[in-house]
Enzyme design. Structure first.
Site, PDB file in Angstrom:
ATOM      1  N   GLY A  72      42.775  37.408  48.386  1.00 52.56           N
ATOM      2  CA  GLY A  72      43.954  37.417  47.514  1.00 52.56           C
ATOM      3  C   GLY A  72      44.725  36.111  47.520  1.00 52.56           C
ATOM      4  O   GLY A  72      45.952  36.103  47.455  1.00 52.56           O
ATOM      5  N   ASN A 127      40.912  28.184  38.170  1.00 54.76           N
ATOM      6  CA  ASN A 127      40.304  29.467  38.537  1.00 54.76           C
ATOM      7  C   ASN A 127      40.867  30.565  37.643  1.00 54.76           C
ATOM      8  O   ASN A 127      41.946  31.076  37.895  1.00 54.76           O
ATOM      9  CB  ASN A 127      40.615  29.725  40.022  1.00 54.76           C
ATOM     10  N   CYS A 130      39.707  34.956  39.583  1.00 53.30           N
ATOM     11  CA  CYS A 130      39.860  35.608  40.880  1.00 53.30           C
ATOM     12  C   CYS A 130      40.037  37.112  40.707  1.00 53.30           C
ATOM     13  O   CYS A 130      40.991  37.552  40.067  1.00 53.30           O
ATOM     14  CB  CYS A 130      41.051  35.051  41.650  1.00 53.30           C
ATOM     15  N   ASN A 192      32.258  32.979  39.856  1.00 56.42           N
ATOM     16  CA  ASN A 192      33.113  33.498  40.903  1.00 56.42           C
ATOM     17  C   ASN A 192      32.474  34.800  41.408  1.00 56.42           C
ATOM     18  O   ASN A 192      31.345  35.128  41.038  1.00 56.42           O
ATOM     19  CB  ASN A 192      34.533  33.732  40.357  1.00 56.42           C
TER      20      ASN A 192
HETATM   21  C1  LIG Z   1      36.341  34.579  51.430  1.00 54.50           C
HETATM   22  C2  LIG Z   1      36.239  34.011  50.042  1.00 54.50           C
HETATM   23  C3  LIG Z   1      37.356  33.403  49.453  1.00 54.50           C
HETATM   24  C4  LIG Z   1      37.274  32.860  48.171  1.00 54.50           C
HETATM   25  N1  LIG Z   1      38.379  32.251  47.621  1.00 54.50           N
HETATM   26  C5  LIG Z   1      38.291  31.682  46.387  1.00 54.50           C
HETATM   27  C6  LIG Z   1      39.389  30.970  45.801  1.00 54.50           C
HETATM   28  O1  LIG Z   1      40.447  30.815  46.406  1.00 54.50           O
HETATM   29  N2  LIG Z   1      39.240  30.441  44.551  1.00 54.50           N
HETATM   30  C7  LIG Z   1      38.055  30.568  43.857  1.00 54.50           C
HETATM   31  O2  LIG Z   1      37.960  30.073  42.730  1.00 54.50           O
HETATM   32  N3  LIG Z   1      37.005  31.210  44.394  1.00 54.50           N
HETATM   33  C8  LIG Z   1      37.087  31.772  45.626  1.00 54.50           C
HETATM   34  N4  LIG Z   1      35.989  32.413  46.163  1.00 54.50           N
HETATM   35  C9  LIG Z   1      34.749  32.501  45.388  1.00 54.50           C
HETATM   36  C10 LIG Z   1      33.766  31.418  45.802  1.00 54.50           C
HETATM   37  O3  LIG Z   1      34.289  30.135  45.573  1.00 54.50           O
HETATM   38  C11 LIG Z   1      32.440  31.581  45.038  1.00 54.50           C
HETATM   39  O4  LIG Z   1      32.706  31.493  43.644  1.00 54.50           O
HETATM   40  C12 LIG Z   1      31.764  32.907  45.288  1.00 54.50           C
HETATM   41  O5  LIG Z   1      31.882  33.262  46.647  1.00 54.50           O
HETATM   42  C13 LIG Z   1      30.283  32.907  44.899  1.00 54.50           C
HETATM   43  O6  LIG Z   1      29.548  31.944  45.614  1.00 54.50           O
HETATM   44  P1  LIG Z   1      28.735  32.254  46.980  1.00 54.50           P
HETATM   45  O7  LIG Z   1      27.899  33.456  46.738  1.00 54.50           O
HETATM   46  O8  LIG Z   1      27.973  31.013  47.254  1.00 54.50           O
HETATM   47  O9  LIG Z   1      29.776  32.532  48.000  1.00 54.50           O
HETATM   48  C14 LIG Z   1      36.057  32.959  47.451  1.00 54.50           C
HETATM   49  C15 LIG Z   1      34.951  33.564  48.054  1.00 54.50           C
HETATM   50  C16 LIG Z   1      35.006  34.074  49.331  1.00 54.50           C
HETATM   51  C17 LIG Z   1      33.794  34.702  49.944  1.00 54.50           C
END
Ligand SMILES: Cc1cc2nc3c(=O)[nH]c(=O)nc-3n(C[C@H](O)[C@H](O)[C@H](O)COP(=O)(O)O)c2cc1C
Ligand SMILES: Cc1cc2nc3c(=O)[nH]c(=O)nc-3n(C[C@H](O)[C@H](O)[C@H](O)COP(=O)(O)OP(=O)(O)OC[C@H]3O[C@@H](n4cnc5c(N)ncnc54)[C@H](O)[C@@H]3O)c2cc1C
Ligand code: FES
Lengths: 303, 261
Positions: A72, A127, A130, A192
């Site tokens: 969040g 972003n 989210c 995302n």
């Molecule tokens: C714990 C966590 C926090 C995240 N926080 C953000 C964020 O603050 N802003 C954002 O654009 N994406 C956020 N994401 C999404 C990641 O940047 C990414 O888009 C998503 O995890 C898919 O990629 P992955 O499978 O390689 O993790 C977050 C993901 C995780 C797991």
């Protein structure tokens, strides 16, 4: 040694490997384990106008080949970033990209305006995707008009490279992608997290305090690759691919599907050195295939 | 406390001592080089080998560092698939471990520290007791378990100082939970260091607060990265709101926590 550099709009990256927002802190957390200067870029934690405490605990649960999170957007706000964090990381020899989040269009604009004068911020990543905040966030990213209104407002407030991060939680991601491009995005990043849910069967309660959360990790990769492939064909701006990338081979899937660069997210939790290993892998791959630069691979899928 | 540098190292399993059916004491040697410096209460993030259904690393407390033998000890309870795979490791197998992580216990040089542990929570107290003793302090232990068979590493604790025991079924020591034990209700110690199941830590914290005893607890919040990058493991604090247990903890003074006790 092949040339690994790629261009995202006017921004030149030394290689296509970046770290995804929210999964790499501000980079400093990894400094004991990897040389941050070797990365193509670091996308820092989602930054908002005001400080945010995020959602109550529990905020994560492991799921098959991935995890759900409901952080969040906990962060100390853009002023704290500019005053305390930026001075510590602006000397790094890698592209520092700030992920911008908000609940209202004014919020996004305020953060962009605050970041605009900082010459060591290489780009912003807006972003609009989210899934873990009640207002704003993903709701902007699920309609063309919503996406257009945020992106065009940010465009006016930010002069440098502007990446727009798309949500996969839509019926047709190419429509939103085109809307963001028309509104002034220099590049698009996707995906995302996917909206998901897990239940503790013994307690008969949701695993997350927010009931639903964002799914990430290798379980989402095939869907993310498909979406990147679709979007890359639908727009003219560079696409940055992410979703479940664990290693260099996975990164190449996205590049072959049309991504100019990639981001590693959840992989950093399993192997904090995954990005550096992937850069080596991509370099070896180019050599092995008799290629001398990454752009020769972008969208090179034979289909 | 000093900020120790994080390392990712491969370890070879030198010994896997099964303690009953549910626990294993793993003794691990870095495949090359020396163990990095670690503080009592810090933890490791262990990549689970041979496990198709787990994905993230598993946080496990540093139970002991044996500098002479260059061994890292981990005490593991079979909780689910990941820890089961760790308990079933064979000698000679390789384990990838990131350590040391987090902030451990305060090493008090004034007055006695009572180390209160429950179940597998005794793990970090072994190293804490050892370091306190090495510094000339006299640690005292209060260990609780379900039954006599769940009391772990008693011989090792006995080498470090007086050990008091409670069991839920009365099969050893005082019958009941740790907060029933006279050593705790008597309140003669200056500090408490506690690690165990949440209900136990809350009860100990409540008693410590009542008696005005300084008390630290080691939290086991669910973690993804274990290094302050994901913000998944947060605990609400009186002074700073949500903070990461993996970097600011896992050990917290109870005065920082917003527990209703
Ligand atoms: C714990 C966590 C926090 C995240 N926080 C953000 C964020 O603050 N802003 C954002 O654009 N994406 C956020 N994401 C999404 C990641 O940047 C990414 O888009 C998503 O995890 C898919 O990629 P992955 O499978 O390689 O993790 C977050 C993901 C995780 C797991
Ligand atoms: C800082 C820290 C230190 C720890 N030290 C030790 C230790 O020294 N020895 C040891 O055996 N265990 C320790 N744990 C707990 C251990 O990490 C969990 O038992 C383990 O992650 C469960 O993984 P699994 O795959 O076996 O079980 P899963 O299938 O993931 O879960 C099985 C059950 O364990 C519970 N669980 C999952 N993660 C945790 C967690 N982080 N804390 C408590 N319960 C959990 C789940 O809710 C579920 O009920 C520690 C946890 C933390 C955060
Ligand atoms: S587990 Fe990721 S920040 Fe603590």
């Amino acid at each position: 040694m092949a040339n690994l550099s790629v261009n995202i709009g006017n921004l030149r990256l030394k290689n296509p490997v970046m770290t995804a927002s929210g999964t790499f802190g501000y980079g400093e957390e990894f400094a004991d384990l990897i040389d941050l200067n070797q990365l193509g870029g670091i996308i820092v934690k989602g930054t908002t106008r005001m400080p945010r405490q995020g959602n109550p605990y529990p905020r994560m649960v492991e799921t098959p080949s991935g995890m759900l999170n409901a952080v969040g957007l906990q962060n100390k706000g853009v002023d704290h970033f500019v005053e305390h964090i930026y001075p510590r990381i602006c000397g790094l020899d890698t592209a520092i990209i700030v992920n911008v989040s908000g609940s209202t269009i004014d919020d996004y604009v305020a953060v962009c305006e605050r970041l605009n004068p900082l010459d060591k911020v290489a780009a912003v990543e807006i972003n609009i995707s989210c899934p873990n905040v009640k207002q704003g966030g993903m709701t902007f990213g699920t309609t063309c008009t919503g996406a257009q209104s945020v992106v065009s407002a940010c465009r006016k407030a930010y002069d440098g490279t502007m990446i727009v991060k798309l949500t996969p939680n839509v019926t047709d991601v190419t429509e939103i992608a085109r809307a963001a491009q028309e509104a002034g995005a220099d590049a698009l990043s996707l995906t995302n997290t996917f909206l998901g849910m897990a239940i503790d069967v013994e307690r008969q309660t949701p695993c997350l305090s927010t009931i639903t959360g964002g799914l990430s990790g290798p379980c989402i990769r095939p869907i993310a690759v498909r979406m990147v492939w679709q979007v890359a064909k639908a727009v003219n701006v560079p696409v940055i691919g992410l979703g479940g990338i664990m290693n260099g081979r996975d990164a190449l899937e996205f590049i072959l599907a049309g991504a100019t660069a990639v981001q590693f997210g959840t992989a950093n939790f399993v192997d904090p050195q995954a990005t550096i290993k992937a850069i080596g892998y991509i370099n070896d791959y180019l050599d092995r295939h008799g290629l001398d630069s990454v752009p020769q691979l972008i969208g090179a899928l034979k289909a | 406390m000093t900020e120790n540098k994080k390392h990712i190292l491969d370890f070879t399993v030198r010994q896997n001592l099964r303690l009953g059916t549910n626990y294993a004491l793993l003794k691990l040697m870095p495949t090359g080089g020396q163990l990095p410096p670690c503080e009592p209460g810090q933890f490791a993030q262990v990549l689970v080998p041979n496990s198709k259904n787990t994905f993230l690393r598993r946080p496990i407390s540093i139970c002991n560092i044996d500098p002479n033998e260059n061994l890292l000890w981990l005490l593991v309870r079979r909780a689910g698939e990941g820890t089961a795979a760790l308990c079933d490791l064979h000698e000679g197998e390789t384990l990838n471990v990131m350590l040391p992580l987090g902030h451990g216990f305060t090493l008090h040089r004034d007055g006695t520290t009572l180390l209160v542990g429950g179940g597998v929570g005794v793990a970090p107290l072994l190293m804490l007791g050892k370091v306190l003793k090495e510094q000339g302090m006299q640690p005292e232990f209060l260990l609780g378990a379900r039954t006599e068979n769940d009391l772990l590493m008693l011989d090792k604790f006995n080498e470090l100082g007086p050990v008091h025991i409670t069991t839920d079924d009365g099969s050893a020591g005082v019958h009941g939970v740790v907060t029933r034990h006279p050593v705790l209700t008597g309140g003669n110690m200056a500090h408490i260091a506690c690690c165990g199941p949440m209900p136990m830590m809350r009860a100990v914290a409540a008693l410590a607060r009542q008696q005005g005893i300084d008390c630290e607890v080691s939290l086991e919040n669910l973690m993804a990265c274990g290094m302050g990058a994901c913000l998944c493991c947060v605990e609400d604090t009186a002074d700073a709101g949500n903070v990461c247990v993996c970097t600011e903890g896992p050990v917290f003074n109870i005065n920082r926590l917003k527990w209703q006790i």
